[in-house]
Design an enzyme around this catalytic site. Structure first.
Site, mmCIF file in Angstrom:
data_model
loop_
_atom_site.group_PDB
_atom_site.id
_atom_site.type_symbol
_atom_site.label_atom_id
_atom_site.label_comp_id
_atom_site.label_asym_id
_atom_site.label_seq_id
_atom_site.Cartn_x
_atom_site.Cartn_y
_atom_site.Cartn_z
ATOM 1 N N ASP A 1 46.720 1.610 -53.999
ATOM 2 C CA ASP A 1 47.012 0.971 -55.292
ATOM 3 C C ASP A 1 48.074 1.720 -56.099
ATOM 4 O OD1 ASP A 1 45.085 -0.942 -54.847
ATOM 5 O OD2 ASP A 1 43.564 0.011 -56.113
ATOM 6 N N LYS B 1 44.777 -1.780 -63.698
ATOM 7 C CA LYS B 1 45.161 -3.039 -63.026
ATOM 8 C C LYS B 1 43.933 -3.919 -62.854
ATOM 9 C CE LYS B 1 43.150 -2.426 -58.817
ATOM 10 N NZ LYS B 1 41.980 -3.159 -58.399
#
Ligand code: ATP
Length: 301
Positions: free
Chosen positions: A140, A10
């Protein structure tokens, strides 16, 4: 039977950070994007629980812990405990995502482990329950399950997909030496003791994303951890300037760094920027598009 799951790195297109909370976490308003840089994780039946990691040439193999310190093992244990069974399985991780690079490589592996473990052991965990387990493991990790482009609030674990009209071209330059996420947050606190409780809103970034225009997105990129990361590693500021001089629309520290990502206007623009950075001496230059999918099964044998 064995199951192979792919999980993406990401980047944060917007990372607004507020004043540290009493529980030690920082309130975030962030926009994540999953990009085409992956770890692949294979899980096969075994009596005990084990993990081995094979890394790409640009990754230091000693940077990834084995045994109980590996987040893959923690993910499997947590899911097994919820199912009331002892944890078992042999994991093999093929790592392409830089370690401690601000690209959530460990979170990607944890998300992949949850999906693989659920599939191999036929647990049929609901999506909501899988997201709850992911949030318990790390901030996350829910996004690594969801993928695409999504807004994250809370400590980043409350994730909602957002409209994204583009296929964006990114060039990523990892560092040989990782940067500790907690150290960057601590430095943010030291630099900004009066940070507002409410983090900078992601709304302007969301409008740029929906426009599909790279120049607009470039202008809207925002990362509150960039300043502390550059303060700790001044060479990151030089790298950003170099990539922008090579034709990138904008360079940005990815999450807590030290990976720097460059938004480019097209495939040709990314090629030019990547060649320029490699020519200027950068040893590892990666090119990827985003958004891509979250953790998903690619092979069941
Ligand atoms: P984030 O962007 O979520 O802050 P990061 O990309 O900076 O994370 P990771 O690659 O997730 O950092 O690694 C952080 C630390 O987690 C590493 O230094 C390593 O010691 C530990 N770790 C545990 N399991 C793993 C794993 N499977 N892959 C990578 N690192 C792992």
């Amino acid at each position: 039977m064995s199951v192979t799951v792919r999980a993406a790195a990401k980047i944060n297109l917007h990372l607004g950070v507020g004043r540290v909370r009493d529980d030690g976490f920082h309130p975030l308003d962030t926009v994540y994007q999953a990009i085409g840089l992956h770890d692949d994780l294979t899980l096969a039946p075994a009596d005990g629980l084990s993990v081995v990691t094979r890394v790409a040439d640009h990754i230091d193999p000693t940077a990834v812990p084995d045994g109980d310190d590996n987040v893959v093992v923690r993910a499997a244990r947590l899911l097994a405990r919820r199912a009331g069974r002892p944890a078992s399985g042999a994991f093999e991780v093929h790592k392409d995502i830089p370690v401690a690079g601000g690209m959530a490589g460990g979170s990607a592996d944890a998300a992949a482990a949850l999906v693989a473990y659920d599939r191999l052991h036929g647990l049929r965990t609901s999506d909501d329950d899988l997201l709850a387990v992911a949030a318990e493991l790390g901030s996350d990790i829910p996004f690594s399950l969801v993928g695409g482009t999504a807004r994250g609030v809370g400590r980043g674990e409350i994730v909602t997909p957002v409209e994204d009209a583009g296929t964006w071209w990114w060039v990523a330059v990892p560092s040989t030496e990782g940067l500790s996420t907690p150290a960057v947050y601590r430095h943010f606190d030291a630099l900004h003791p009066d940070a507002p409780e409410t983090p900078a809103s992601a709304e302007p970034l969301l409008a740029a994303l929906a426009s599909g225009e790279p120049v607009r997105l470039a202008r809207a990129l925002h990362n509150d951890l960039q300043e502390p990361a550059i303060d700790l590693r001044p060479e990151l500021g030089d790298l950003i300037a170099r990539g922008e001089a090579e034709g990138a629309l904008r360079g940005l520290v990815s999450g807590s760094g030290p990976t720097v990502v460059f938004l480019c206007d097209s495939a040709a623009g990314a090629r030019e920027t990547a060649l320029g950075l490699a020519g200027a001496g950068e040893r590892v230059v990666l090119t990827a598009t985003g958004p891509v999918a979250g953790a998903h099964v690619v092979t069941t044998v």
